[in-house]
Design an enzyme around this catalytic site. Structure first.
Site, PDB file in Angstrom:
ATOM      1  N   HIS A 278      31.559  42.002  40.580  1.00 18.33           N
ATOM      2  CA  HIS A 278      32.638  41.011  40.693  1.00 18.33           C
ATOM      3  C   HIS A 278      33.970  41.596  40.218  1.00 18.33           C
ATOM      4  O   HIS A 278      35.000  41.458  40.896  1.00 18.33           O
ATOM      5  CB  HIS A 278      32.265  39.766  39.877  1.00 18.33           C
ATOM      6  CG  HIS A 278      33.396  38.812  39.683  1.00 18.33           C
ATOM      7  ND1 HIS A 278      33.686  37.797  40.568  1.00 18.33           N
ATOM      8  CD2 HIS A 278      34.340  38.725  38.711  1.00 18.33           C
ATOM      9  CE1 HIS A 278      34.736  37.120  40.147  1.00 18.33           C
ATOM     10  NE2 HIS A 278      35.163  37.662  39.017  1.00 18.33           N
ATOM     11  N   GLU A 279      33.970  42.246  39.065  1.00 16.13           N
ATOM     12  CA  GLU A 279      35.218  42.804  38.531  1.00 16.13           C
ATOM     13  C   GLU A 279      35.705  43.986  39.366  1.00 16.13           C
ATOM     14  O   GLU A 279      36.917  44.150  39.572  1.00 16.13           O
ATOM     15  CB  GLU A 279      35.013  43.230  37.073  1.00 16.13           C
ATOM     16  CG  GLU A 279      34.619  42.096  36.139  1.00 16.13           C
ATOM     17  CD  GLU A 279      35.665  41.005  36.077  1.00 16.13           C
ATOM     18  OE1 GLU A 279      36.851  41.299  36.343  1.00 16.13           O
ATOM     19  OE2 GLU A 279      35.317  39.853  35.770  1.00 16.13           O
ATOM     20  N   HIS A 282      37.691  42.935  42.495  1.00 13.38           N
ATOM     21  CA  HIS A 282      39.119  42.657  42.312  1.00 13.38           C
ATOM     22  C   HIS A 282      39.953  43.910  42.564  1.00 13.38           C
ATOM     23  O   HIS A 282      41.010  43.857  43.214  1.00 13.38           O
ATOM     24  CB  HIS A 282      39.375  42.145  40.890  1.00 13.38           C
ATOM     25  CG  HIS A 282      38.988  40.724  40.668  1.00 13.38           C
ATOM     26  ND1 HIS A 282      39.532  39.672  41.382  1.00 13.38           N
ATOM     27  CD2 HIS A 282      38.112  40.158  39.798  1.00 13.38           C
ATOM     28  CE1 HIS A 282      39.013  38.536  40.972  1.00 13.38           C
ATOM     29  NE2 HIS A 282      38.140  38.800  40.011  1.00 13.38           N
ATOM     30  N   GLU A 343      39.152  34.426  42.901  1.00 13.48           N
ATOM     31  CA  GLU A 343      37.914  34.512  42.130  1.00 13.48           C
ATOM     32  C   GLU A 343      36.700  34.240  43.014  1.00 13.48           C
ATOM     33  O   GLU A 343      35.667  34.908  42.886  1.00 13.48           O
ATOM     34  CB  GLU A 343      37.959  33.516  40.969  1.00 13.48           C
ATOM     35  CG  GLU A 343      38.906  33.904  39.856  1.00 13.48           C
ATOM     36  CD  GLU A 343      38.467  35.146  39.111  1.00 13.48           C
ATOM     37  OE1 GLU A 343      37.245  35.385  39.037  1.00 13.48           O
ATOM     38  OE2 GLU A 343      39.334  35.877  38.602  1.00 13.48           O
TER      39      GLU A 343
END
Length: 493
Positions: A278-279, A282, A343
């Site tokens: 997930h990070e 980004h 997000e």
């Protein structure tokens, strides 16, 4: 001896002693052409680019660039020609990243808007009534010219937006990108240095098993997602910070920061793979540049609205109230919804990255369910989603449950080992149900015990009036003691 006048150059030819230099082709060609044109019968001939250790000849150009010319061999003497003046070039200056300039100018934009709007209001209030009427008539007569000017401005703004549209590298979504990712790389490098200075006393050594575990998971994610060009282009670096926050973040330049609080919050390695994916999503998609671009556009439009607020409001207090309302509307209508959208996209891409890394993607929903229970047990206030920059835990669970079947199909196509038949979501649900049933039974037992104690205190005879004890007999204190002990029993419960 050759005449100095015949060999006058705009550069300096001097002896370099024992140093070795290599000639630049452009300077060599220009010097050779100039010499051969000056003296057609010259005995200086080009012999290729060779290095003469003791007696090499150097050419210093007007720009101060030192180059050696090793293609000329004088017959018996050295020729030294001094130029009349020399120039020295300074080092190359690094341009300030555009996002940094925007961050510096952002508060100045509001200040300029306030001053401009307040000046317009003061100017308008100081005008006599006849001049105000003349100005209104002048504006009405030229309404079409003003409308054309505004339309032209809107056209150029629309053209600017259309020329800065970009396609997301993974999802293919069309987005507005005013700042380049290269500019954000420079800004991210400065941010990473600041974080390293902040966490220098709490960074875990690379030999620590926790650091090695996170680094191994990052390497697995990178290797299993090599088909994504951005994944291989970013130099990923892992930093594990010893701290209680349940947090992890990745800068656009690939600097990964994971707190030990996050390592304690995850239940297994599959949840940690999803969090890292997930990070990293980004950084791969470039959400930082995209969010800054939208914020820049919104700020420019807000400047116009802020100027109008300070120009229209009759008093400064009303203008401050209008400015506060305008700032809150921008947050709730643009900034926070867009942040929640990014997000959600990072959740989707991170789930795909974890699936290709052969992680159990079903554990992603379990993590957010755990976070919801943790927030409830820790007493953190639950705020509505429209007030937050992140989706609520429940909405994240619903979205991930919807994406899990597609992620499982992607995982199967990547030649990953089969998953266990037991779904971790079902196991978590049953565990929570057992825990809730146990807590409910315990509360029921405590409630029944409390009622029994209350009944036992009420059933004892309570005297209506304290009897006067006979002389020589002990006082009857049983009812009084029970009555006074009842409030203490309730307080202890």
């Amino acid at each position: 001896m050759l005449s100095i006048n015949l060999l006058r150059l705009h550069s300096v030819i001097r002896c370099c002693g024992q140093r070795h230099f290599h000639c630049r082709p452009s300077l060599f060609a220009s010097a050779r052409t100039h010499l051969m044109r000056t003296n057609s019968s010259s005995y200086l001939r080009a012999r290729g680019s060779v290095t003469v250790p003791p007696s090499c000849l150097c050419l210093r150009s007007r720009l101060g660039l030192n180059s050696s010319i090793t293609a000329f061999r004088p017959p018996a003497h050295r020729v030294i020609v001094q130029s009349t003046r020399e120039f020295h070039s300074s080092g190359r200056l690094r341009a300030v990243p555009a996002p940094l300039i925007w961050l510096v100018l952002k508060p100045l934009q509001k200040l300029v808007a306030i001053i401009l709007g307040r000046s317009i209001r003061k100017w308008w209030m100081a005008l006599p009534d006849n001049k105000k009427q003349l100005f209104r008539e002048w504006t009405w007569r030229r309404r079409w010219h003003l409308l054309g000017a505004v339309s032209g401005l809107l056209f150029f703004i629309s053209l600017l937006f259309l020329t800065h549209l970009d396609e997301s590298p993974i999802t293919g979504r069309t987005r507005l990108l005013l700042f380049s990712k290269e500019a954000f790389m420079e800004l991210a490098q400065s941010t990473a240095e600041a974080y390293m200075e902040e966490f220098k006393d709490s960074l875990i050594a690379p030999s620590d098993p926790r650091h090695q575990a996170v680094e191994l998971l990052v390497e697995t994610l990178v290797k299993r997602n090599k088909d994504i060009g951005e994944m291989s282009a970013v130099p990923w670096t892992v930093h594990v910070v010893d701290g209680p926050p349940i947090n992890a973040f990745v800068l656009p330049n690939g600097e990964i920061f994971v707190f030990t609080g996050m390592l304690q919050a995850v239940a297994d390695i599959h949840q940690l793979v999803f969090i890292l994916g997930h990070e990293m999503a980004h950084a791969l998609i470039g959400h930082a540049a995209e969010q800054a671009s939208l914020s820049h556009v919104v700020d420019l439009l807000s400047v116009v609205l802020l100027t109008a607020i300070w120009a229209i409001c009759p008093r400064d207090s009303l203008a401050l109230l209008g400015q506060w309302i305008q700032g809150k509307l921008v947050q709730f209508l643009f900034d926070r919804p867009f942040s929640r959208k990014l997000e959600a996209e990072a959740d989707q891409v991170g789930l795909q990255l974890a699936a290709k890394a052969c992680a159990d993607v079903r554990a992603a929903t379990v993590f957010w369910q755990q976070m919801e229970i943790y927030d409830q047990l820790s007493g953190q206030p639950t705020i509505p989603e429209w007030l937050s920059t992140h989706p609520s835990h429940q909405n994240r669970v619903r979205q991930l449950d919807r994406l899990v079947p597609e992620a499982l199909e992607l995982r199967a196509r990547c030649d990953c080992p089969a998953l266990p038949e037991v779904d971790p979501r079902v196991v978590f649900y049953k565990s929570v149900q057992l825990l809730l049933d146990k807590i409910e039974k315990q509360e029921l037992m405590e409630k029944e015990e409390k009622i029994e104690k209350e009944r036992s205190g009420v059933m004892l005879p309570l005297p209506q009036s304290h009897p006067v004890p006979a002389q020589g007999s002990p006082p009857q204190l049983g009812g009084v003691l029970v009555t006074s002990a009842l409030p203490q029993t309730l307080l202890s419960k």
